[in-house]
Design an enzyme around this catalytic site. Structure first.
Site, short mmCIF file in Angstrom:
data_model
loop_
_atom_site.label_atom_id
_atom_site.label_comp_id
_atom_site.label_asym_id
_atom_site.label_seq_id
_atom_site.Cartn_x
_atom_site.Cartn_y
_atom_site.Cartn_z
N SER A 162 45.09 35.50 45.98
CA SER A 162 45.72 34.48 45.15
C SER A 162 45.27 34.69 43.72
CB SER A 162 45.36 33.09 45.69
OG SER A 162 46.00 32.09 44.91
N HIS A 189 50.04 34.12 46.63
CA HIS A 189 50.66 32.89 46.15
C HIS A 189 51.41 33.26 44.87
CE1 HIS A 189 47.33 30.32 48.23
NE2 HIS A 189 48.09 30.99 49.07
N ASP A 205 43.19 28.87 51.87
CA ASP A 205 44.22 29.61 52.60
C ASP A 205 43.63 30.92 53.13
OD1 ASP A 205 46.62 30.29 53.65
OD2 ASP A 205 47.60 30.78 51.76
#
Length: 1023
Positions: free
Chosen positions: A29, A56, A148
């Site tokens: 990310s 992301h 995540d």
């Protein structure tokens, strides 16, 4: 060469020839670009691995990640399209606004819902990867914020895959790496640049790659070593793993051997003996309990619609619902079932008590489950309504509400050796039995059968069956693995009896304070004069009862049975109000109350009571005392009964020799009742005021709480959105920063080019303002560095070009370039070109000024030389039109010689006498004997070549023009022919009479004394 493309569906779905050996799911990310670059700069390129990157990404910007990574790896990079088949040694990138899964080796895409809330694309992909590829799945977690990926690594670990996490201290954002490390499931924690080498070492390990025999297939030959391993594990975890399936244990050991780069089981046993950390890691891997809230939605949906109601309907309102969740791990399944029951009871307004026993052999998991704290990513599994009802958001975690927590009792329990619970309505044991050997499975299922009531429900995992015990259960739903106990008939438990063990206090644990105090008192040495005190008390102390502060009897002196009741059937109470005879109850309670309030001695005389049908009198004395002067010290009452001789009292008459006041039962009873009523009235008034204040405060707090909850939900939602946007913007910013660095390098190179060029260039934007220029341009146009941004027509120039500004404006309007030959004021010839630029953002034109002086001189010289040459050739042709030339044809092919002779015979400008020979020796003899004007020589003649012929002529001092012929391309012979003394080269494919005529005239036109200085020229091309 790097390949960056959009992967399409053009692959053959039946092509299974190239399958990856392992599938690597990479989660990244914020800050992930740098980590990905370091990773792919060092990953193996030919190991047959596929890499799938899940990030992301911002939905509002086009990702340029493929172009940025292409500089760090030579693997082909694909932007994923739906249903694409994964290939080995390839890199795949998730597109924006998509969730990605993998099934049967194909990547499947689905749209992210805008109102989905927390988006966890990394978890979604890793869970599907674990399910699809099992032990061939590998997870790598890189830089990023949030958690995540932490749920996905649990699924990878459960499937037997490898988990690698970037060292948090080396990551730009350590949120995701820390969350993954805190799961305790990371096999390797490394900086990004070291992951590739470790990954390659792991995959090339003989046990992992399959180049060495599998430990699972040779457990019997390593039985002694395995016994030692099991012994070490039991000493560490108090669990006998020898009762687990050998293949399961061996598979976990193989993975740990691969990670530690050991090839022999004996070596790994030595490591276990030396490293407690490795022993703990192996035990933890064998106890992996991967679970989540409402796992397997189909099962919970069936429970909610059918089995919850069935269980509740069989329970009387006065009874409890008893549920046992065996192997509960960290508690998600236990709380999920408790939520289903609570929802049903609330919906039907039933007041039935639920007791859910959640057990697991892993003590650490029980501690975590008891805390009831879970990361915020449970929002992906729990509906918003249930989150609001059963959880409280605290920071980045959710906590189970107290009401739900009190329904669940967590306990450490070994279902193999510990006795089962009893009278259970529902037993859930999912995905635990699959790790046990068959005999242990049967034993455990027998325990569950014993625990269940008749018609009780048993819930197993998707891969588990009843086996030999299926005759004792009926099938409710085979797909969901839900069964019902048929009858009260019990299975012979036998081995289910608890195993006695010598239990020791765990190192580092401390006993309770109360235990220490009691132990201290018990260990105190008795006084050597204790018997003296006992004798004196027995002889001199009257009948007495010692009461504690709660008025419970703690010790009796003398015979007080006359004043006490006999114990009734049932629960025994030591409170003086319950044990004193009824006739003395009022006097005793009144005296105790007065003594406690006044802190003085109280004496009541001649208190009457009835004993065995006879009237009796007793004097009551109450002493209130504390252990010490401190107000918090324990308080005691000494209640003394002094028996009164009624006959002696009558003889004394009215003389009052006794100390104390007479006790009037009726008077004291009335006074006591009035005091109690008065106190009760005051208490009620105070209580009413307190209730009213509490209600007001409660309403205010409830209103404030509702506002705070609403504000908190809004802030939480906003925070999640901002965090997601921040991650996406950081990713975009990283990509743009990489592009900016590239553009900086390109601009620097462009500046160097402009500074070194000899061409004058002026760049104008669409408003004809000067953007940049080269130094050479200032020689012809009066432009200075300070003129950047000025209109072009403000400048003067030294060109004989009055329409310069008009032409520039025309190019801007029409988009068509203009080129003109002009001169400067000094007479220098110049070429001015005005061309539109290709940049769509700014538009504009570029004006180039080239000095044509040298070009003009060279062109004039060339034209003059060309005219002179043409004149010479024409004059020579006219002069020699009636001449005769002797031509020697040297070619080892008679057919080619015949063709050449025919072409020479067709020449009309002069006469050709041609002679053919087929080797170099014969040609040399003929040249030495006769006068030859020109030689036509084939380049390749057997083992000899035209070069051999030319060298032989030079060796004998014979000067004859030589024209080389070949069927090969000229470029292949150029290097060799440049070093030779020849005057021409002809391609056999281009031969004609006209070409031969021109070539012969050109050859004989060269003076013999200049033969050594001639240059190689293709005479097959027109002059």
């Amino acid at each position: 060469m790097e390949k960056v493309t959009d992967e399409s569906k053009n692959d053959d779905p039946t092509d299974d020839t190239l399958l990856p050996t392992h599938y690597v799911g990479i989660g990244a990310s914020a800050g992930g670009l740098e980590a990905l670059q370091l990773l792919f700069e060092h990953v193996p390129l030919d190991a047959g691995i596929s890499y799938i990157v899940v990030q992301h990404l911002s939905p509002d910007f086009k990702s340029i990640m493929a172009e940025l990574l292409a500089k760090y790896t030579s693997m082909p990079i694909y932007n994923v399209q739906d249903t694409v088949k994964v290939k080995p040694d390839s890199l795949y990138l998730i597109p924006p606004r998509k969730n990605m899964m993998i099934a049967e080796g194909r990547l499947l895409l689905s749209d992210q819902m805008p109102n989905q809330g927390i988006k966890l694309p990394i978890d979604v992909f890793l869970r599907s990867l674990a399910e699809d590829q099992q032990h061939r799945a590998i997870a790598i977690i890189l830089s990023g914020t949030g958690s995540d990926g932490s749920r996905g690594v649990k699924a990878i670990k459960e499937a037997g895959g490898l988990v690698i996490v970037q060292e948090p201290s080396s990551a730009k954002f350590d949120g995701m790496p820390y969350s993954a490390v805190n799961t305790g499931l990371a096999d390797l924690v490394l900086p990004a640049e070291l992951i590739g080498a470790q990954l390659l070492s792991y995959l090339r390990h003989p046990l992992i790659s399959g180049h060495k025999y599998s430990l699972r297939d040779h457990i019997s030959s390593n039985e002694d070593v395995m016994v030692e391993v099991f012994s070490l594990l039991k000493s560490k975890s108090d669990i006998d793993f020898s009762q687990y399936k050998p293949s399961t244990v061996a598979r976990r050991i193989e993975r740990r051997m691969g990670i530690n780069q050991l090839t022999e089981l004996g070596s790994y046993l030595s490591l276990l003996m030396q490293s407690s950390k490795e022993l703990q890691m192996l035990a933890k891997e064998l106890l992996i309990g991967v679970t989540r809230f409402f796992r397997d939605e189909e099962v919970y949906e069936h429970l909610e619609k059918h089995e919850i109601a069935s269980v509740v309907s069989q329970v009387e309102r006065t009874d409890n619902i008893r549920v046992w969740v065996a192997g509960c791990s960290t508690g998600e399944e236990a709380y999920s079932i408790a939520i289903l029951f609570d929802e049903y009871l609330r919906q039907h307004n039933l007041n039935i008590n639920l007791k859910l026993f959640a057990t697991d052999v892993d003590g650490e998991a029980i501690v975590e489950a008891s805390a009831g704290r879970y990361s915020e990513d449970i929002a992906y599994d729990v509906s918003p309504e249930r989150l609001q009802r059963y959880f409280i958001k605290k920071g980045s975690h959710y906590e189970v509400v107290t009401e739900l927590r009190q329904m669940v009792i967590f306990a450490a329990h070994n279902m193999i050796k510990d006795p089962p619970f009893s009278n259970i309505d529902l037993v859930s044991c999912r995905n635990v039995l699959i790790y046990f050997q068959h005999t242990i499975q049967k034993k455990t299922l027998s325990a569950f059968h014993f625990a269940l009531k008749k018609d009780g429900v048993l819930l197993l995992g998707s891969s588990e069956t009843l086996g030999d015990l299926k005759g004792y259960f009926s099938v409710i739903d085979e797909r969901c693995k839900i069964y019902r106990k048929l009858s009260h008939s019990r299975i012979q438990l036998g081995s289910l009896l608890p195993i006695k063990e010598n239990r020791r206090v765990a190192p580092g644990s401390l006993p309770a304070v109360g235990t220490l105090i009691r132990s201290h008192r018990n260990l105190q040495r008795a006084s050597p004069f204790e018997f003296v005190k006992d004798r004196l008390i027995a002889d001199w102390v009257p009948d007495c009862v010692l009461l504690n502060e709660a008025r419970d009897a703690v010790h009796a002196f003398g015979d007080v049975s006359v004043y006490m009741k006999k114990f009734a059937t049932g629960k025994v109470s030591n409170n003086i109000s319950d044990i004193v005879v009824d006739d003395l109850a009022i006097a005793v309670n009144t005296a105790l109350t007065r003594a406690e309030k006044t802190d003085e001695q109280v004496h009541y005389k001649n208190v009457g009571f009835n004993h065995q049908g006879k009237a009796q009198l007793v004097n009551l004395h109450v002493y209130f005392m504390r252990e010490s002067a401190a107000t918090t010290a324990s308080a005691y009452f000494a209640l003394i009964f002094e028996k009164v001789d009624i006959e002696a009292l009558r003889g004394e008459g009215d003389s009052d020799v006794q100390h104390g006041e007479a006790f009037n039962a009726q008077e004291y009873s009335q006074r006591r009742i009035q005091d109690l009523e008065h106190e009760l009235m005051k208490k009620q008034e105070h209580l009413q005021v307190a209730v009213e204040e509490l209600e007001t405060t409660n309403e205010e707090l409830q209103s404030s709480n509702e506002e705070l909850m609403s504000a908190n939900e809004e802030l939480q939602s906003t925070n999640e959105e901002l965090q997601s946007v921040n991650e996406e913007l950081f990713t975009v910013n990283s990509e743009f920063q990489e592009k900016i660095d590239e553009l900086t390098i390109v601009n620097r190179d462009l500046d160097n080019v402009l500074a070194s060029t000899s061409i004058g260039m002026i760049f104008l934007d669409n408003a004809l303002l000067i953007r940049r220029f080269t130094q050479v341009a200032s020689f012809f146009v009066h432009v200075l560095p300070s003129d950047i941004g000025r209109p072009f027509h403000h400048l003067s120039h030294q060109l004989e070009y009055p329409d310069l500004f008009a032409d520039v404006f025309t190019v801007v309007q029409t988009g068509k370039g203009i080129s003109k030959d002009v001169v400067s004021h000094r007479g220098v010839p110049l070429l001015v070109q005005i061309r539109p630029t290709d940049t769509t953002a700014k538009g504009g034109v570029v004006v180039t000024i080239s000095d044509m002086s040298q070009h003009r001189v060279m062109l004039s010289s060339f034209n003059l030389a060309h005219q002179n040459k043409r004149s010479v050739i024409q004059a020579q042709a006219q002069q020699e039109s009636s001449s005769e030339y002797r031509v020697l044809v040297v070619d080892d092919s008679p057919a080619d010689c015949r063709i050449l002779l025919n072409l020479l015979a067709d020449i009309s400008m002069f006469t050709v006498r041609a002679t053919e020979v087929h080797d170099v020796t014969a040609a040399m003899d003929l040249c030495a004997q006769e006068l030859i004007d020109v030689c036509l020589v084939d380049y390749r003649m057997g083992h000899e070549s035209a070069l051999d012929f030319i060298y032989a002529l030079n060796g004998r001092g014979i000067v004859i023009p030589v024209i080389v012929m070949s069927g090969h391309a000229k470029s292949e012979l150029e290097h060799a022919l440049l070093a030779s003394e020849m005057c021409g080269f002809l391609n056999k494919d281009d031969l004609s009479s006209a070409v031969l005529q021109r070539s012969i005239l050109y050859a004989v036109g060269f003076p013999s004394e200049q033969t050594g200085d001639q240059h190689v020229e293709s005479l097959s091309e027109p002059a």
